[in-house]
Design a protein around this motif. Structure first.
Motif, PDB file in Angstrom:
ATOM      1  N   VAL C  13       0.843  -1.205   0.000  1.00  0.00           N
ATOM      2  CA  VAL C  13       0.000   0.000   0.000  1.00  0.00           C
ATOM      3  C   VAL C  13       0.872   1.248   0.000  1.00  0.00           C
ATOM      4  O   VAL C  13       0.601   2.212  -0.724  1.00  0.00           O
ATOM      5  CB  VAL C  13      -0.968  -0.003   1.202  1.00  0.00           C
ATOM      6  CG1 VAL C  13      -1.681   1.323   1.315  1.00  0.00           C
ATOM      7  CG2 VAL C  13      -1.976  -1.122   1.052  1.00  0.00           C
ATOM      8  N   LEU C  20       0.792   6.649  -6.623  1.00  0.00           N
ATOM      9  CA  LEU C  20      -0.427   7.432  -6.890  1.00  0.00           C
ATOM     10  C   LEU C  20      -0.150   8.926  -6.812  1.00  0.00           C
ATOM     11  O   LEU C  20      -0.830   9.721  -7.453  1.00  0.00           O
ATOM     12  CB  LEU C  20      -1.517   7.067  -5.881  1.00  0.00           C
ATOM     13  CG  LEU C  20      -2.200   5.726  -6.053  1.00  0.00           C
ATOM     14  CD1 LEU C  20      -3.143   5.472  -4.905  1.00  0.00           C
ATOM     15  CD2 LEU C  20      -2.958   5.681  -7.355  1.00  0.00           C
ATOM     16  N   LEU C  25       0.737   9.707 -15.347  1.00  0.00           N
ATOM     17  CA  LEU C  25      -0.466   8.877 -15.250  1.00  0.00           C
ATOM     18  C   LEU C  25      -0.167   7.392 -15.298  1.00  0.00           C
ATOM     19  O   LEU C  25      -0.879   6.602 -14.703  1.00  0.00           O
ATOM     20  CB  LEU C  25      -1.427   9.231 -16.381  1.00  0.00           C
ATOM     21  CG  LEU C  25      -2.269  10.457 -16.103  1.00  0.00           C
ATOM     22  CD1 LEU C  25      -3.069  10.821 -17.324  1.00  0.00           C
ATOM     23  CD2 LEU C  25      -3.198  10.205 -14.938  1.00  0.00           C
ATOM     24  N   VAL C  28       0.505   6.381 -11.914  1.00  0.00           N
ATOM     25  CA  VAL C  28      -0.742   6.354 -11.153  1.00  0.00           C
ATOM     26  C   VAL C  28      -1.463   5.040 -11.417  1.00  0.00           C
ATOM     27  O   VAL C  28      -1.953   4.380 -10.493  1.00  0.00           O
ATOM     28  CB  VAL C  28      -1.632   7.557 -11.533  1.00  0.00           C
ATOM     29  CG1 VAL C  28      -2.996   7.436 -10.891  1.00  0.00           C
ATOM     30  CG2 VAL C  28      -0.972   8.853 -11.129  1.00  0.00           C
ATOM     31  N   VAL C  32      -2.544   2.052  -8.870  1.00  0.00           N
ATOM     32  CA  VAL C  32      -3.881   1.470  -8.687  1.00  0.00           C
ATOM     33  C   VAL C  32      -3.805  -0.049  -8.764  1.00  0.00           C
ATOM     34  O   VAL C  32      -4.436  -0.759  -7.971  1.00  0.00           O
ATOM     35  CB  VAL C  32      -4.857   2.042  -9.739  1.00  0.00           C
ATOM     36  CG1 VAL C  32      -6.177   1.318  -9.672  1.00  0.00           C
ATOM     37  CG2 VAL C  32      -5.053   3.516  -9.524  1.00  0.00           C
ATOM     38  N   LEU C  35      -2.399  -1.309  -5.601  1.00  0.00           N
ATOM     39  CA  LEU C  35      -3.375  -1.171  -4.520  1.00  0.00           C
ATOM     40  C   LEU C  35      -4.424  -2.278  -4.607  1.00  0.00           C
ATOM     41  O   LEU C  35      -4.771  -2.888  -3.588  1.00  0.00           O
ATOM     42  CB  LEU C  35      -4.043   0.205  -4.611  1.00  0.00           C
ATOM     43  CG  LEU C  35      -4.967   0.587  -3.472  1.00  0.00           C
ATOM     44  CD1 LEU C  35      -4.193   0.636  -2.169  1.00  0.00           C
ATOM     45  CD2 LEU C  35      -5.630   1.922  -3.728  1.00  0.00           C
ATOM     46  N   SER C  36      -4.904  -2.571  -5.805  1.00  0.00           N
ATOM     47  CA  SER C  36      -5.951  -3.587  -5.894  1.00  0.00           C
ATOM     48  C   SER C  36      -5.395  -4.964  -5.543  1.00  0.00           C
ATOM     49  O   SER C  36      -6.100  -5.781  -4.957  1.00  0.00           O
ATOM     50  CB  SER C  36      -6.617  -3.577  -7.274  1.00  0.00           C
ATOM     51  OG  SER C  36      -5.707  -3.983  -8.246  1.00  0.00           O
ATOM     52  N   SER C 107      -0.374  14.702 -15.596  1.00  0.00           N
ATOM     53  CA  SER C 107      -1.759  15.077 -15.284  1.00  0.00           C
ATOM     54  C   SER C 107      -1.912  16.583 -15.115  1.00  0.00           C
ATOM     55  O   SER C 107      -2.982  17.128 -15.335  1.00  0.00           O
ATOM     56  CB  SER C 107      -2.213  14.348 -14.024  1.00  0.00           C
ATOM     57  OG  SER C 107      -1.333  14.605 -12.968  1.00  0.00           O
TER      58      SER C 107
END
Lengths: 143, 517, 135
Positions: C13, C20, C25, C28, C32, C35-36, C107
Motif C-alpha cells: 500500500v 499514486l 499517469l 498512477v 492502482v 493497490l488492488s 496530469s
C-alpha cells in the motif's frame, strides 16, 4: 499478425484441440472444478492464437458472429437460465433457483442430470469469449 | 411472486441491455428497445413502491439460498423510491437520446451501455449484501467509463482519465473496507452485519472501517475533499450521458452512505456522523463557490451537483428521523432537478451555439415557453417556494434547528443564498441578455421529431418538480416512512433473516488454530 | 503468518500511495494495480490463513471434510480480480488514448476539459518521452 509457417500450421492443429478442451472444461464444471469462465478463457485464447497467426480478419471469420453479439447472446442466456425458476413445480421460486432434469435408472439410481446452472455457465462462457475476442480484435486492428 | 418484483429492477434493464446488444447495428430498433425497457422499469418501480407501501419491507433470497449465505435483495421504501425515480430519469434520457446523440456514439453502443448503467444503479439500490453492492458499483463504474469515453473527443478523454483514476482508488478502498468488515464479523449480508457488529468489542477498529467507508462512498458521492473528479469530467460527454450522470451516479454514493450509516455503523454516531456534518458543510460551500467561479454553464451545473450532495449528507449527519426524511426528500428532488438542468443546458447550447455564459443569451426572446420550462428547475435549485427545492431545504433546516446545529443551518442558508445568486446570473445571462453575436433561433428551427424528443423530457421533469412542490405532503409521507425504516433497523433485519436467533456464522477460517501445521 | 502478511500488505500500500502521488499517469495506473492487489491480499488474510483441503465435496460425501480452507475469500478475490482486470485494462487503454490525443502523460498538463490561462500552465517535466519507451 506474424507470417510464420510453423505458427500457422501448429495453430490449425491446436485450435480444434483447444476448442474441444474448452467445451470439456465447460461441461466438467457441472460437477467438478471447471466451468464457463475458465472454459471461455481457453476458447478465447484459441481464437486469439488464430488471430495472431492469420490476422484479425481471419479470426473474425472463424468466430462466425460479431463478438458483441456473442456477449449479448451470453448475457441473454444467463438471464434466461434464471427465469426457469418461475415455472418450477411448487410455485414461482426466486430468481436463479436451480431447476433440474434428472433421469433415473431402472434401479432408481440417479442417471443423467442437467439443470439451469449449466445454461448459466454457457452464458458465462459466451460472455467471456465475446468479451476477450472483442478486446483482442480492437487492439489488433489498431496496428 | 413478490421475490420477482424485487428482482425486476435488475432483471428488466439487464434483459433490455442484452436485447439492445443483440440488435447491434440497427440503431432505430435499439432506441425503441431502450425506451420500452425504461418504461417497463418505471412500471416495475411503481409496482414495487406500491408493494412495499402495502406489505412493508420485502426481501428476496436469490437462488433460494437462505440469508446470510446467499445474496439477498431487499426493497424498503428508500430502495423502491430510488428505483422509481431512477426509472423516470431513464425514460426522460431515453426520449432525449432520440433527438440528441451523435450517430457514431449510438453505433458504438450508447443504448446497451446505458441500460447496463441502469442495471448497476438499480442493483445498488436493491441489494442487501455488501459485496454484491461492490459488484453493482463496478457494473456502474465500467459502463460509466464507456459512456464517458464514447465518441472519444480530446475533452472527453481528459475528463475520463481523471474520473477513472479517482474512481478506481475509491473502488479499492471500498473493497478494502469490505474485507476488513468481513474479517471482523465473518459475514457480508448487511442485516447480519448490523447484528454482528454490535457484538464486536474492538469499537476502535469498527470506527476505522466506518471512516474507510466514508472515504469510499464519499469519493463516489463527490463530497469534500474528494470531489475534484466531478467538475473535471461531468461536462465532457454527450448531453444525455451528462444528464444521467448528474442525476444518478453521485446519488448512488449518497444512497450507499444512507444505507450503511443507518443500518451498520451506528455504534459511534458522535464521531462518524459528526465527521460527516463537517464534510456536509464544506461540500456545500466548496460546490457553490466553484459554481460561481466558472462561466461555462455545464461546469457551473457540475459544481452545483457537488454543492447539493452536501445537503443530503447534512441530513444523514444530523441523524434524526426528520433529518433523514429530509435527506430522502432531497434525493428525490435533486435527481429530477439535476437531470433536468443538464438536459436544458444541452438544449440551450444547441440554440445559442455555445457553452460559455458570456457567449450565450437571447433565449427569452427566442423561446419564451422554453424559458418558463427551464425556470422551474433553476428556481427549484435555488429553493423558491413552492417548488420541490424549497420544501426539501425547509425540512433539513427545521431538523438542524431542532438538533441545535446552528452552524450547519447557517451554512445551508448561506449556500442557498449563493445558489440564488448563481441562478439569477444564469437567468440574466442566458435568457434576458441579448445574444452577443447572433440572433438565436427558437426551438421552431429544430426539425419537428427532434424537437419533441428534446423538449418533452424537459416538460416532463419540470412538471414533476412542480408536482413534488405542490403535492409535497405525499412525497414527504413516503420519505418519512423511509426514514422510520432507516432509523429502526429491526424490521429490515427481520425481513432479511427472519424471526428468531441469527443463524450460525459460515466462516471456518476464523478458528484456524487446530489445523495449522 | 498474519503478521508477515500485514507487513507485506503495508509495504504494497505504501508503494502504491507513492506511485499514486506521481504526476505521471502511467505511474498512477501502476499504483492502482498495486493497490488492488494489496486489497486482494487483505481479503485472503482476513479470511483466515489455514492449510486445509480444497473446499470440494467428494462424489461419495454429503458434507465437507474437516480441515478445509475457507472458500468465501477465494470467491471474493476471484470476483475482485476479474472485475479489476476489466477495469484496469480499460484504464490502460484510456491512458494510452490520452497519450495519443493529448500528447502528454503529465496530469498537470491535461487541461483540455478545464482550460486555464496558458501562462499558468506548468512547465513540461520532460517525462513523457521517456515513459513511452517504458510503456
Amino acid at each position: 499478425m506474424m507470417h510464420s509457417l510453423i505458427l500457422q500450421t501448429a495453430t490449425r492443429m491446436l485450435i480444434a484441440l483447444m476448442l474441444v478442451f474448452a467445451l470439456f472444461i465447460l461441461w466438467r464444471g457441472h460437477n467438478e472444478p471447471g466451468g464457463g469462465f475458465i472454459g471461455g478463457l481457453i476458447a478465447a485464447v484459441a481464437f486469439a492464437l488464430h488471430g495472431l497467426a492469420f490476422g484479425a480478419k481471419e479470426m473474425r471469420k472463424l468466430l462466425i458472429a460479431d463478438p458483441r453479439t456473442i456477449i449479448a447472446a451470453g448475457l441473454a442466456t444467463a438471464v434466461v437460465s434464471g427465469l426457469f425458476a418461475l415455472f418450477k413445480d411448487g410455485g414461482p421460486l426466486p430468481f436463479m433457483t436451480g431447476a433440474w432434469y434428472i433421469t433415473y435408472t431402472e434401479t432408481g439410481e440417479k442417471g443423467f442430470a442437467i439443470g439451469t446452472p449449466v445454461l448459466f455457465d454457457v452464458g458465462v462462457f459466451l460472455v467471456v469469449v465475446g468479451g476477450i475476442v472483442a478486446m483482442v480484435q480492437s487492439l489488433m486492428e489498431e496496428h | 411472486m413478490s421475490a420477482w418484483l424485487v428482482v425486476s429492477p435488475i432483471l428488466v434493464p439487464l434483459a433490455t441491455a442484452a436485447l439492445c446488444a443483440l440488435a447491434w447495428g440497427r440503431v432505430p430498433l435499439q432506441r425503441i428497445i431502450s425506451l420500452a425497457g425504461s418504461v417497463t422499469l418505471f412500471v416495475c418501480g411503481a409496482l414495487l413502491l406500491a408493494h412495499v407501501g402495502a406489505n412493508g419491507i420485502t426481501a428476496a433470497q436469490m437462488s433460494d439460498w437462505p440469508a446470510p449465505f446467499g445474496i439477498t435483495l431487499v426493497a424498503d421504501h428508500l430502495a423502491a423510491v430510488m428505483v422509481l425515480i431512477a426509472a423516470v430519469m431513464a425514460v426522460a434520457v431515453a426520449i432525449y437520446a432520440f433527438g440528441d446523440i451523435a450517430p457514431e456514439r449510438e453505433r458504438f453502443g450508447f443504448h446497451p451501455v446505458f441500460q447496463t448503467l441502469m442495471v448497476g444503479v438499480c442493483g445498488s439500490f436493491i441489494t442487501g449484501d455488501l459485496f454484491n453492492l461492490y459488484v453493482w458499483f463496478e457494473v456502474m463504474l465500467i459502463s460509466s467509463f464507456m459512456l464517458l469515453a464514447l465518441g472519444g473527443t480530446r475533452e472527453q478523454i481528459d475528463g475520463a482519465i481523471k474520473y477513472a483514476a479517482l474512481n478506481l482508488i475509491a473502488t479499492a478502498s471500498f473493497l478494502m473496507a469490505v474485507a476488513l468488515l468481513y474479517g471482523l464479523t465473518g459475514t457480508l449480508n448487511m442485516a447480519d452485519l448490523a447484528l454482528r457488529l454490535r457484538e464486536v468489542e474492538q469499537t476502535g477498529v469498527v470506527t476505522t472501517v466506518a471512516v474507510l467507508f466514508i472515504i469510499a462512498f464519499g469519493m463516489k458521492a463527490a463530497v469534500f475533499p474528494l470531489f475534484f473528479w466531478l467538475p473535471a469530467s461531468y461536462h465532457t460527454p454527450a448531453i444525455p450521458v451528462q444528464a444521467i450522470f448528474a442525476g444518478l451516479l453521485t446519488k448512488v454514493g449518497v444512497y450507499a452512505l444512507l444505507r450503511t450509516f443507518t443500518l451498520i455503523f451506528v455504534g459511534d454516531t458522535a464521531w462518524t456522523h459528526g465527521l460527516m456534518l463537517w464534510i456536509a458543510g464544506l461540500t456545500m460551500l466548496a460546490g457553490v463557490l466553484g459554481s460561481l467561479a466558472v462561466t461555462d454553464l455545464r461546469r457551473a451545473f457540475s459544481w452545483q451537483v457537488v454543492a447539493h450532495i452536501g445537503y443530503m449528507i447534512m441530513g444523514l449527519a444530523l441523524y434524526t428521523p426528520l433529518a433523514i426524511a429530509g435527506a430522502v426528500f432531497y434525493l428525490v428532488h435533486d435527481i429530477v432537478v439535476k437531470t433536468n438542468l443538464f438536459l436544458g443546458a444541452g438544449l440551450a447550447r444547441r440554440l445559442t451555439g455555445h457553452d460559455d455564459l458570456r457567449s450565450m443569451g437571447g433565449l427569452f426572446k427566442a423561446t419564451p415557453l422554453l424559458a418558463v420550462v427551464m425556470f422551474v428547475p433553476l428556481a427549484s435549485l435555488a429553493g423558491f417556494p413552492p417548488l420541490s427545492g424549497f420544501w426539501s431545504k425547509l425540512v433539513l433546516l427545521q431538523a438542524s434547528l431542532e438538533k441545535e446545529a446552528y452552524v450547519i443551518a447557517a451554512v445551508s442558508l448561506i449556500v442557498g443564498l449563493l445558489t440564488m445568486w448563481l441562478v439569477g446570473r444564469i437567468w440574466a445571462e442566458l435568457f434576458w441578455k441579448a445574444h452577443p453575436v447572433a440572433d438565436p433561433q427558437g426551438t421552431a428551427a429544430i426539425a419537428p421529431g427532434t424537437r419533441f424528443a428534446l423538449v418533452a423530457p424537459l416538460v416532463l421533469l419540470s412538471a414533476m418538480t412542480v408536482a413534488i412542490g405542490l403535492f409535497a405532503e405525499p412525497v414527504m409521507q413516503v420519505a418519512a416512512a423511509a426514514a422510520t425504516e432507516l432509523m429502526d433497523p429491526a424490521p429490515y433485519i427481520e425481513a432479511v433473516l427472519g424471526k428468531g436467533e441469527p443463524p450460525p456464522t459460515a466462516v471456518v477460517g476464523l478458528e484456524p488454530a487446530e489445523v495449522r501445521p | 503468518m498474519e503478521i508477515v502478511m500485514a507487513f507485506v500488505i503495508g509495504i504494497m500500500v505504501a508503494g502504491s500511495v507513492y506511485l499514486l502521488l506521481s504526476r505521471n499517469l502511467l505511474r498512477v495506473l501502476f499504483g492502482v494495480i498495486l493497490l488492488s492487489n494489496a486489497v486482494n491480499l487483505v481479503i485472503l488474510t482476513v479470511g483466515g490463513l489455514t492449510l486445509g483441503l480444497p473446499p470440494l465435496i467428494g462424489p461419495e460425501a454429503k458434507v465437507l471434510e474437516a480441515p478445509y480452507s475457507n472458500p468465501l475469500p477465494q470467491a471474493l478475490i476471484l470476483t475482485a480480480i476479474v472485475i479489476g482486470f476489466g477495469l484496469l485494462s480499460f484504464a490502460l487503454v484510456l491512458v494510452y488514448r490520452g497519450y495519443q490525443e493529448l500528447g502528454t502523460l503529465d496530469s498537470d498538463r491535461m487541461r483540455v476539459a478545464e482550460p486555464c490561462d496558458p501562462a499558468e500552465m506548468p512547465a513540461p517535466v520532460g517525462e513523457p518521452a521517456k515513459t513511452r519507451e517504458a510503456a
